[in-house]
Design a protein around this motif. Structure first.
Motif, PDB file in Angstrom:
ATOM      1  N   LEU A 163      -0.053  -1.131 -12.557  1.00  0.00           N
ATOM      2  CA  LEU A 163      -0.201  -0.502 -11.446  1.00  0.00           C
ATOM      3  C   LEU A 163      -0.682  -1.333 -10.454  1.00  0.00           C
ATOM      4  O   LEU A 163      -0.674  -1.736  -9.587  1.00  0.00           O
ATOM      5  N   PHE A 164      -2.087  -1.684 -10.416  1.00  0.00           N
ATOM      6  CA  PHE A 164      -2.715  -2.482  -8.949  1.00  0.00           C
ATOM      7  C   PHE A 164      -2.110  -3.534  -8.669  1.00  0.00           C
ATOM      8  O   PHE A 164      -1.922  -3.968  -7.697  1.00  0.00           O
ATOM      9  N   ILE A 172      -7.593  -3.600  -2.279  1.00  0.00           N
ATOM     10  CA  ILE A 172      -9.216  -4.863  -2.825  1.00  0.00           C
ATOM     11  C   ILE A 172     -10.287  -4.117  -2.782  1.00  0.00           C
ATOM     12  O   ILE A 172     -10.592  -2.490  -2.198  1.00  0.00           O
ATOM     13  N   VAL A 173     -10.999  -3.869  -3.347  1.00  0.00           N
ATOM     14  CA  VAL A 173     -12.511  -3.776  -4.552  1.00  0.00           C
ATOM     15  C   VAL A 173     -13.261  -4.941  -4.283  1.00  0.00           C
ATOM     16  O   VAL A 173     -13.246  -5.967  -4.677  1.00  0.00           O
ATOM     17  N   ILE A 174     -13.642  -4.102  -3.532  1.00  0.00           N
ATOM     18  CA  ILE A 174     -15.851  -4.984  -3.053  1.00  0.00           C
ATOM     19  C   ILE A 174     -16.813  -3.982  -3.465  1.00  0.00           C
ATOM     20  O   ILE A 174     -17.188  -2.938  -4.319  1.00  0.00           O
ATOM     21  N   ASP A 175     -18.179  -4.837  -4.151  1.00  0.00           N
ATOM     22  CA  ASP A 175     -19.377  -4.530  -4.690  1.00  0.00           C
ATOM     23  C   ASP A 175     -19.720  -3.706  -2.870  1.00  0.00           C
ATOM     24  O   ASP A 175     -19.856  -3.670  -1.910  1.00  0.00           O
ATOM     25  N   ALA A 176     -19.545  -2.456  -3.668  1.00  0.00           N
ATOM     26  CA  ALA A 176     -20.784  -1.783  -1.776  1.00  0.00           C
ATOM     27  C   ALA A 176     -21.793  -2.753  -1.467  1.00  0.00           C
ATOM     28  O   ALA A 176     -22.090  -1.968  -0.120  1.00  0.00           O
ATOM     29  N   THR A 177     -22.890  -3.076  -2.396  1.00  0.00           N
ATOM     30  CA  THR A 177     -24.132  -3.618  -2.033  1.00  0.00           C
ATOM     31  C   THR A 177     -23.986  -4.831  -1.192  1.00  0.00           C
ATOM     32  O   THR A 177     -24.379  -5.600   0.056  1.00  0.00           O
ATOM     33  N   PRO A 186      -1.845  -8.565  -5.218  1.00  0.00           N
ATOM     34  CA  PRO A 186      -1.230  -8.996  -5.222  1.00  0.00           C
ATOM     35  C   PRO A 186      -0.615  -8.941  -3.296  1.00  0.00           C
ATOM     36  O   PRO A 186      -0.680  -9.948  -3.067  1.00  0.00           O
ATOM     37  N   ALA A 187      -0.448  -7.794  -3.239  1.00  0.00           N
ATOM     38  CA  ALA A 187       0.428  -7.278  -1.807  1.00  0.00           C
ATOM     39  C   ALA A 187      -0.807  -7.435  -0.867  1.00  0.00           C
ATOM     40  O   ALA A 187      -1.291  -8.012   0.580  1.00  0.00           O
ATOM     41  N   ALA A 188      -2.205  -7.627  -1.399  1.00  0.00           N
ATOM     42  CA  ALA A 188      -2.932  -7.691  -0.451  1.00  0.00           C
ATOM     43  C   ALA A 188      -3.746  -9.315   0.095  1.00  0.00           C
ATOM     44  O   ALA A 188      -4.074  -9.898   1.115  1.00  0.00           O
ATOM     45  N   ARG A 189      -2.842 -10.228  -1.151  1.00  0.00           N
ATOM     46  CA  ARG A 189      -2.729 -11.106  -0.522  1.00  0.00           C
ATOM     47  C   ARG A 189      -1.540 -12.150   0.370  1.00  0.00           C
ATOM     48  O   ARG A 189      -2.470 -12.688   0.922  1.00  0.00           O
ATOM     49  N   ARG A 190      -0.974 -11.337  -0.136  1.00  0.00           N
ATOM     50  CA  ARG A 190       0.481 -11.187   1.202  1.00  0.00           C
ATOM     51  C   ARG A 190      -0.385 -10.693   2.252  1.00  0.00           C
ATOM     52  O   ARG A 190       0.189 -11.629   3.651  1.00  0.00           O
ATOM     53  N   LEU A 191      -0.868 -10.251   2.477  1.00  0.00           N
ATOM     54  CA  LEU A 191      -1.159  -9.613   3.756  1.00  0.00           C
ATOM     55  C   LEU A 191      -2.143 -10.244   4.863  1.00  0.00           C
ATOM     56  O   LEU A 191      -2.095 -10.596   5.739  1.00  0.00           O
TER      57      LEU A 191
END
Length: 468
Positions: A163-164, A172-177, A186-191
């Motif tokens: 799904l991802f 995009i998943v990032i560390d909150a700290t 891949p969609a975020a990489r293209r964007l």
């Protein structure tokens, strides 16, 4: 501490040997049974001569009934070889062998050590292994449960990854700290324009335009402290503007932010995009064809109507594969589009991919742009409408009159009246299907045009003032 194994190479210490030699036989047996759970005295023929219980609850398993029976007959068939080896003294004399005894309370696992007692007799000392077997079963069940949980986790991970990676949304998943990128699809990489470049572990602000980095950092801190209510607008280093929404979640004792980036669409420069989105969400089917009625594109409702999953399965296909009665409807529909440029409420059928049919009503229009001719078809199902109409429909008055004639006139006259009624109804239906096109109606009914006009005259149907 000196640990010794009771085998042929280790003999009892002299003092111990002299001390045990003075003990009475019953005292030695009691001491042995106290150290074990069961003691069996087996004669030279393998028959149980004596049974001594160290654990009273073994009596519930019928151990006392072994007296006078062959020892090998008290175990399960697959364990008889082990009993034969113990009686024959094969293998290491100090080796314990585990066997299972059948009993009314369930299998009884025992562990035996065979000690020669002279005159061909054997003293079998047994230990109850039920607790160890139960512990082993619990360990096995725990291991199986862990394997099932591991399999479910792997399946969930595979579904999440599929799904991802396949979703069209930029995630995009990032560390909150640390605000560093933990995962990107891949969609975020293209964007963002990074493609296959490795950016895992890089700060998220490295994807943001320098002018927006300070504001985005503050916004991410606010999102980590409280729930976000509205998307935030930002500019990427690629120059694209997008809206960012974030969701805080915890995993492995850490906090992460799930960011969703949605590119902004300038509706002033692309006014057709909202129209495309509306056509896609329409409950009625819509399909666009070229001048030869080959399908260019269809909306989701049309895919559902013809039972097709992918758009590629209809692209380039002739519309006649899904629409109209073969050799009748599409020719008439195409002629009306060519003559008038539009069609309203044309009754026909849709044939799905699996062969099922559905009554529909079509409105169509022709568009010519840049020398290219295209036809747009709006298709609406009439099954519910027809069903409701058929439920409310009453028999014609002429049919009621025909049934009242039974017993008054001959059957021959009733049949003639019935034939006339059926003929009239069929002609009316054909005229309705063809929008009062008499040439097409005659073709549907299998009549010549002159025969159709003759029947129209006889039944008083249509405007017959102009017989040509």
């Amino acid at each position: 501490m000196d640990v010794r194994t009771a085998n042929a190479d280790h003999r009892p210490l002299p003092k111990v040997q002299s001390s045990f030699g003075k003990l009475p036989a019953d005292a030695a047996i009691r001491g042995m049974v106290a150290a074990c759970d069961l003691a069996l005295l087996i004669d030279s023929h393998g028959i149980v001569e004596d049974v001594t219980l160290g654990a009273p609850d073994l009596a519930d398993h019928g151990v006392r009934d072994w007296l006078g029976r062959r020892w090998v007959d008290t175990v399960l068939p697959e364990n008889r070889g082990k009993i034969d080896d113990l009686l024959a003294g094969k293998g290491d004399p100090g080796r314990w062998r585990q066997v299972n005894h059948p009993s009314p309370a369930g299998d009884l696992p025992m562990r035996y050590l065979a000690i020669p007692a002279g005159d061909g007799r054997v003293l079998a000392v047994g230990r109850d292994m039920r607790a160890a077997a139960a512990q082993q079963q619990r360990l096995l069940k725990a291991q199986q449960a862990m394997e099932r949980d591991s399999l479910q986790l792997r399946q969930l991970e595979a579904r999440y990854r599929l799904l991802f990676d396949t979703t069209q949304d930029a995630i995009i998943v990032i560390d909150a700290t640390s605000r560093r990128i933990a995962d990107i699809n891949p969609a975020a990489r293209r964007l963002t324009g990074f493609g296959a470049v490795a950016i895992d572990g890089q700060p998220f602000t490295s994807l943001v335009d320098p002018g927006d980095r300070e504001a985005i950092s503050a916004q991410l801190g606010a999102i980590a402290a409280a729930e976000q209510r509205h998307p935030v607008r930002l500019h990427l280093t690629s120059g694209d503007a997008c809206l960012m929404s974030a969701t805080l979640f915890r995993q492995d004792r850490g906090s992460f932010l799930l960011l969703r980036l949605r590119p902004l669409v300038d509706t002033g420069t692309s006014p057709e995009r909202p129209l495309v989105e509306v056509l896609e969400r329409m409950p009625d089917a819509f399909v666009l064809t070229n001048d030869t009625l080959d399908i260019i594109v269809g909306n989701g409702a049309f895919l559902d109507m013809v039972h097709v999953t992918r758009r590629d399965d209809i692209t380039g296909q002739p519309l006649s594969r899904f629409l109209g009665r073969p050799g009748i409807d599409l020719g008439l529909l195409e002629s009306q589009l060519r003559d008038h440029g539009l069609v309203r409420n044309f009754a026909t059928i849709v044939r799905a991919r699996d062969g099922s049919e559905e009554d529909v009503e079509i409105s169509a229009v022709t568009s010519v742009e840049g020398g290219d001719t295209r036809h747009g078809f709006s298709i609406r199902s009439t099954m519910r409408r027809v069903a409701a109409a058929s439920d409310d429909r009453q028999l014609p008055r002429s049919v009621e009159q025909l049934t009242e004639l039974v017993g008054r006139v001959s059957l021959k006259e009733i049949v003639r009246e019935s034939t006339d009624l059926i003929e009239r109804l069929c002609i009316e239906a054909a005229l309705t299907y063809t929008s009062d096109n008499r040439a097409s109606a005659a073709e549907i009914l299998g009549l010549s045009r002159q025969s159709l006009y003759s029947k129209l005259h006889r039944h008083g149907l249509g405007n017959l003032s102009d017989p040509g």
